[in-house]
Structure formats: C-alpha cells, structure tokens
Design a protein around this motif. Structure first.
Motif, mmCIF file in Angstrom:
data_model
loop_
_atom_site.group_PDB
_atom_site.id
_atom_site.type_symbol
_atom_site.label_atom_id
_atom_site.label_comp_id
_atom_site.label_asym_id
_atom_site.label_seq_id
_atom_site.Cartn_x
_atom_site.Cartn_y
_atom_site.Cartn_z
ATOM 1 N N GLY A 28 -74.123 -75.160 5.048
ATOM 2 C CA GLY A 28 -75.235 -74.577 5.772
ATOM 3 C C GLY A 28 -74.893 -73.681 6.940
ATOM 4 N N GLU A 29 -73.766 -73.017 6.905
ATOM 5 C CA GLU A 29 -73.377 -72.137 8.004
ATOM 6 C C GLU A 29 -73.798 -70.691 7.773
ATOM 7 N N GLY A 30 -74.103 -70.359 6.545
ATOM 8 C CA GLY A 30 -74.424 -68.978 6.218
ATOM 9 C C GLY A 30 -73.199 -68.138 5.940
ATOM 10 N N THR A 31 -72.018 -68.759 5.901
ATOM 11 C CA THR A 31 -70.787 -68.035 5.578
ATOM 12 C C THR A 31 -70.309 -68.457 4.195
ATOM 13 N N MET A 32 -69.404 -67.690 3.644
ATOM 14 C CA MET A 32 -68.924 -67.951 2.288
ATOM 15 C C MET A 32 -67.557 -68.638 2.252
ATOM 16 N N GLU A 33 -66.850 -68.732 3.385
ATOM 17 C CA GLU A 33 -65.465 -69.192 3.353
ATOM 18 C C GLU A 33 -65.334 -70.653 2.940
ATOM 19 N N ARG A 34 -66.039 -71.544 3.614
ATOM 20 C CA ARG A 34 -65.912 -72.969 3.303
ATOM 21 C C ARG A 34 -66.409 -73.321 1.903
ATOM 22 N N PRO A 35 -67.578 -72.845 1.486
ATOM 23 C CA PRO A 35 -67.991 -73.154 0.104
ATOM 24 C C PRO A 35 -67.033 -72.591 -0.934
ATOM 25 N N LEU A 36 -66.490 -71.406 -0.684
ATOM 26 C CA LEU A 36 -65.555 -70.809 -1.628
ATOM 27 C C LEU A 36 -64.271 -71.621 -1.709
#
Length: 56
Positions: free
Chosen positions: A23-31
């Motif tokens: 839920g951070e709005g970034t793609m780095e951690r989910p990726l």
C-alpha cells in the motif's frame, strides 16, 4: 497451459496482491516480492521434476 504460463499467472497474482498489501503506491516492494516468489516456485518445480519419486 504449461509450467511457464502457470508461473506467469502466479507472478502476476503475487504482484497485484503485494501491491495492495504494501500500500505505498510504489512498485519496488511488490515487484521484489513477486520475483522472489517466482524464483521459489520455479525452484520447487525444478526440484520436483528431477526426482522420480512416485506414490505407487
């Protein structure tokens, strides 16, 4: 559908769910999470395919 298709569907599903969980709005951690899970599932598939163990 072969193993590659199943692994890609799993990767996409992991990415989408991790995107909502972090839920951070970034793609780095989910990726990164989805890539680690993809490597884990591919490793398990490889390990299972090289063994000749059956339950019969």
């Amino acid at each position: 559908m072969g193993n590659i298709g199943k692994n890609m569907l799993t990767f996409i599903g992991n990415f989408v769910m991790a995107y909502f969980i972090f839920g951070e709005g970034t793609m780095e951690r989910p990726l990164m999470f989805a890539l680690w899970m993809l490597m884990l599932t591919m490793g398990i598939d490889w390990y299972k395919s090289r063994s000749n163990h059956t339950l019969n």
